[in-house]
Design a protein around this motif. Structure first.
Motif, PDB file in Angstrom:
ATOM      1  N   SER A   1      36.015  27.656  36.425  1.00 36.37           N
ATOM      2  CA  SER A   1      36.889  27.694  37.603  1.00 36.37           C
ATOM      3  C   SER A   1      36.168  28.325  38.787  1.00 36.37           C
ATOM      4  N   PHE A   2      35.377  29.344  38.507  1.00 33.03           N
ATOM      5  CA  PHE A   2      34.641  30.019  39.572  1.00 33.03           C
ATOM      6  C   PHE A   2      33.679  29.059  40.264  1.00 33.03           C
ATOM      7  N   HIS A   3      32.910  28.288  39.507  1.00 31.68           N
ATOM      8  CA  HIS A   3      31.973  27.326  40.105  1.00 31.68           C
ATOM      9  C   HIS A   3      32.710  26.375  41.037  1.00 31.68           C
ATOM     10  N   HIS A   4      33.840  25.860  40.579  1.00 29.65           N
ATOM     11  CA  HIS A   4      34.597  24.896  41.380  1.00 29.65           C
ATOM     12  C   HIS A   4      35.080  25.525  42.685  1.00 29.65           C
ATOM     13  N   HIS A   5      35.705  26.694  42.597  1.00 32.98           N
ATOM     14  CA  HIS A   5      36.283  27.299  43.790  1.00 32.98           C
ATOM     15  C   HIS A   5      35.211  27.884  44.708  1.00 32.98           C
TER      16      HIS A   5
ATOM     17  N   GLN B   1      39.913  34.738  49.073  1.00 31.19           N
ATOM     18  CA  GLN B   1      39.716  36.178  48.924  1.00 31.19           C
ATOM     19  C   GLN B   1      38.975  36.502  47.647  1.00 31.19           C
ATOM     20  N   ARG B   2      39.307  35.816  46.566  1.00 35.04           N
ATOM     21  CA  ARG B   2      38.653  36.099  45.283  1.00 35.04           C
ATOM     22  C   ARG B   2      37.189  35.674  45.310  1.00 35.04           C
ATOM     23  N   VAL B   3      36.907  34.515  45.898  1.00 35.06           N
ATOM     24  CA  VAL B   3      35.518  34.100  46.060  1.00 35.06           C
ATOM     25  C   VAL B   3      34.789  35.078  46.975  1.00 35.06           C
ATOM     26  N   GLY B   4      35.502  35.597  47.982  1.00 36.37           N
ATOM     27  CA  GLY B   4      34.902  36.569  48.884  1.00 36.37           C
ATOM     28  C   GLY B   4      34.394  37.805  48.166  1.00 36.37           C
ATOM     29  N   ARG B   5      35.087  38.225  47.099  1.00 32.52           N
ATOM     30  CA  ARG B   5      34.617  39.378  46.330  1.00 32.52           C
ATOM     31  C   ARG B   5      33.292  39.058  45.636  1.00 32.52           C
ATOM     32  N   ALA B   6      33.176  37.844  45.126  1.00 34.44           N
ATOM     33  CA  ALA B   6      31.922  37.438  44.492  1.00 34.44           C
ATOM     34  C   ALA B   6      30.800  37.323  45.527  1.00 34.44           C
TER      35      ALA B   6
ATOM     36  N   ALA C   1      34.046  39.247  39.024  1.00 35.23           N
ATOM     37  CA  ALA C   1      34.414  39.842  40.314  1.00 35.23           C
ATOM     38  C   ALA C   1      35.508  39.030  40.996  1.00 35.23           C
ATOM     39  N   ALA C   2      35.493  37.716  40.776  1.00 30.16           N
ATOM     40  CA  ALA C   2      36.487  36.827  41.385  1.00 30.16           C
ATOM     41  C   ALA C   2      37.732  36.661  40.522  1.00 30.16           C
TER      42      ALA C   2
END
Length: 298
Positions: free
Chosen positions: A220-224, A188-193, A213-214
């Motif tokens: 951490s964002f790059h990984h997920h 869901q958090r990646v979906g916002r990005a 946004a995530a």
């Protein structure tokens, strides 16, 4: 697959489909696809969806995996992942027909709160194929029959869409779909990005804004992001740009240079190189091949 569903979809699409074979229904998130010839390769980054194939057959590739499916099967995509698809069986006498439903995470989250027995598929692949459950086909038929009563659509479509989501959750795809309803999950958090990227893909990429946004740190964002989409943010943006440029050239008749600048490229030569790597041909030759294919189909 239910014959009444096939008949109802056939009647609707024969009167409502556009020249490309798409019928966007007045029910948000519900689309019908009709094709009378096998297609070329279609590149896309799909939103989470389920596709019920009613007639004909298709194959979809994601990475090194290829999924072949046909009438009576359902394709499920649970993340914004790059796919390459091709309709493999279609004719004038027996067109390829499918019903495509965009999955609604808010409806899924609400339903899973009430369906306490729903299992969860940890690490489930984002693309999968299963036979269509009878209850899902029956709910889809009720939704299609609603279209025969236009005045009732605004009043009743939401509860019928909710019912269809329920049967999807209760059926073969349920464990995989359930993950879309997890509050503040990585998906869901990646979906916002991803939503930001889709809206602003023509602009320079700012990873710090996407990470914010995530609600993640940049590392951490790059990984997920890669774990969910199979791409880096830059690769994701590049594919969005190239897919849109291809659409502008084939559907709108734009030149390669005009399309390149419109989607955010500063160099036509770089655009041409990256376009050729993705689609197998340089822009001018690819556009000509797609147009000749469309003329032959017509």
């Amino acid at each position: 697959m239910s014959d009444p569903l096939l008949d109802t979809v056939r009647r609707y699409v024969e009167t409502c489909a556009d020249p490309a074979g798409l019928a966007q229904t007045p029910i948000p998130g519900l689309t019908i696809i009709r094709q009378v010839v096998p297609s070329g390769l279609v590149h896309a980054i799909s939103r989470p969806l389920v596709c019920l194939v009613l007639q004909g057959s298709k194959q979809v590739a994601m990475g090194t995996q290829t999924f072949a499916f046909g009438a009576g099967d359902s394709l499920l995509i649970t993340a914004d992942v790059p796919t390459v698809s091709q309709i493999t069986c279609a004719s004038v006498a027996a067109p390829y027909l499918s019903l495509v439903l965009n999955l609604d995470p808010a409806v899924i989250a609400d339903l899973t709160m009430q369906m306490r027995a729903v299992s969860v598929a940890e690490g489930a692949p984002p693309v999968r194929v299963q036979p269509t459950d009878t209850e899902v086909a029956d709910a889809a038929l009720r939704l299609m029959r609603l279209l025969e009563h236009p005045a009732a659509v605004p009043v009743l479509h939401a509860q019928l869409m909710r019912e269809l989501h329920y049967w999807l959750l209760a059926g073969r795809h349920g464990a995989a779909i359930h993950r879309l309803g997890w509050p503040e999950s990585h998906a869901q958090r990646v979906g916002r990005a991803v939503a930001v990227l889709r809206a602003e893909f023509t602009r320079p990429l700012r990873v710090d804004r996407l990470a914010k946004a995530a609600s993640m740190s940049p590392s951490s964002f790059h990984h997920h992001f890669r774990a969910v989409t199979s791409l880096s943010p830059l690769q994701f943006q590049k594919q969005l740009r190239l897919i849109e440029a291809r659409r502008l050239m084939t559907a709108e008749g734009w030149s390669a240079s005009r399309a390149a600048f419109a989607v955010g490229y500063e160099s036509v030569s770089q655009f041409t190189r990256e376009y050729g790597r993705m689609f197998g041909l340089p822009p001018v030759k690819d556009t000509a091949a797609m147009r000749s294919g469309a003329e032959a189909a017509a």
